[in-house]
Design an enzyme around this catalytic site. Structure first.
Site, PDB file in Angstrom:
ATOM      1  N   GLY A 155       0.834  -1.191   0.000  1.00 23.78           N
ATOM      2  CA  GLY A 155       0.000   0.000   0.000  1.00 23.78           C
ATOM      3  C   GLY A 155       0.870   1.243   0.000  1.00 23.78           C
ATOM      4  O   GLY A 155       2.034   1.191   0.411  1.00 23.78           O
ATOM      5  N   CYS A 194       6.274  -0.171   7.103  1.00 20.16           N
ATOM      6  CA  CYS A 194       5.862   0.960   6.284  1.00 20.16           C
ATOM      7  C   CYS A 194       7.004   1.332   5.347  1.00 20.16           C
ATOM      8  O   CYS A 194       8.163   1.347   5.772  1.00 20.16           O
ATOM      9  CB  CYS A 194       5.534   2.146   7.197  1.00 20.16           C
ATOM     10  SG  CYS A 194       5.057   3.636   6.320  1.00 20.16           S
ATOM     11  N   LEU A 195       6.693   1.643   4.097  1.00 23.65           N
ATOM     12  CA  LEU A 195       7.733   2.020   3.135  1.00 23.65           C
ATOM     13  C   LEU A 195       8.457   3.299   3.565  1.00 23.65           C
ATOM     14  O   LEU A 195       9.584   3.542   3.147  1.00 23.65           O
ATOM     15  CB  LEU A 195       7.139   2.198   1.735  1.00 23.65           C
ATOM     16  CG  LEU A 195       6.604   0.920   1.065  1.00 23.65           C
ATOM     17  CD1 LEU A 195       5.934   1.258  -0.253  1.00 23.65           C
ATOM     18  CD2 LEU A 195       7.713  -0.101   0.861  1.00 23.65           C
ATOM     19  N   GLU A 207      -3.044   2.826   5.663  1.00 19.60           N
ATOM     20  CA  GLU A 207      -2.949   3.860   4.623  1.00 19.60           C
ATOM     21  C   GLU A 207      -3.854   5.049   4.943  1.00 19.60           C
ATOM     22  O   GLU A 207      -3.478   6.205   4.720  1.00 19.60           O
ATOM     23  CB  GLU A 207      -3.288   3.276   3.249  1.00 19.60           C
ATOM     24  CG  GLU A 207      -2.383   2.142   2.787  1.00 19.60           C
ATOM     25  CD  GLU A 207      -0.892   2.463   2.849  1.00 19.60           C
ATOM     26  OE1 GLU A 207      -0.509   3.634   2.730  1.00 19.60           O
ATOM     27  OE2 GLU A 207      -0.113   1.514   3.051  1.00 19.60           O
ATOM     28  N   HIS A 223      -2.281   7.347   7.311  1.00 19.83           N
ATOM     29  CA  HIS A 223      -1.318   8.259   6.668  1.00 19.83           C
ATOM     30  C   HIS A 223      -1.991   9.580   6.266  1.00 19.83           C
ATOM     31  O   HIS A 223      -1.366  10.640   6.313  1.00 19.83           O
ATOM     32  CB  HIS A 223      -0.721   7.624   5.409  1.00 19.83           C
ATOM     33  CG  HIS A 223       0.502   6.792   5.637  1.00 19.83           C
ATOM     34  ND1 HIS A 223       1.651   7.282   6.217  1.00 19.83           N
ATOM     35  CD2 HIS A 223       0.771   5.495   5.334  1.00 19.83           C
ATOM     36  CE1 HIS A 223       2.565   6.318   6.264  1.00 19.83           C
ATOM     37  NE2 HIS A 223       2.062   5.223   5.743  1.00 19.83           N
TER      38      HIS A 223
END
Ligand code: ZN
Length: 157
Positions: A46, A88-89, A131, A134
């Site tokens: 995501g 998380c990226l 997401e 975020h």
């Protein structure tokens, strides 16, 4: 399409609230296409627009059962709870245990502005929650359960 740079947790933009999308135009579609490519390249499940530097309520998701685009998403129903590892990226190389619902129902627009209802269980529910957090400046690291506390929760079950 282009790969965008993913911002990391030190960047203050990740703490800002994203604004709703009002125009469903070429600019949005370009952003979505770039987010899709960036998510796959980074091998994520995501990605939120803020992670590539755009404060708009836009999310892309693929937990392995198909690619989804969620514009202006809202969680309208949730149930169950599960503690599991999350990463998380924007927080590379780390993970932590987070409690999330095992089912969520989300209302979101597609790239043409049409509203629809999406449902997710388990990893997909977790991903939707992560997401959408975020978009409100929340990182999973805010919700990590310390290992010791987790043991106490398990002992109390
Ligand atoms: Zn994330």
């Amino acid at each position: 399409m282009a790969i965008r740079n993913i911002v990391t947790k030190q960047d203050p933009i990740l703490r800002k609230t994203s604004r709703p999308v009002e125009r469903f135009n070429d600019k949005l579609w370009q952003l979505l296409d770039d987010m899709k490519e960036t998510m796959y390249k980074a091998q994520g499940v995501g990605l939120a627009a803020v992670q590539v530097g755009f404060l708009r309520r836009v999310v892309v998701v693929d937990v392995g059962d198909g690619y989804l685009e969620l514009i202006n998403p809202e969680i309208i129903e949730m149930s169950g709870e599960e503690i599991a590892d999350e990463g998380c990226l924007s927080v590379p190389g780390e993970s932590g245990k987070v409690k999330r619902p095992t089912y969520v129902k989300v209302r979101a627009q597609n790239r043409n502005g049409a509203w629809r209802i999406l449902e997710g269980t388990d990893l997909k529910a977790r991903c939707f929650c992560h997401e959408i957090d975020h978009l409100d400046g929340i990182l999973y690291t805010d919700k990590v359960i310390p290992e010791a506390a987790e043991d106490i929760i398990k002992a109390g079950e």
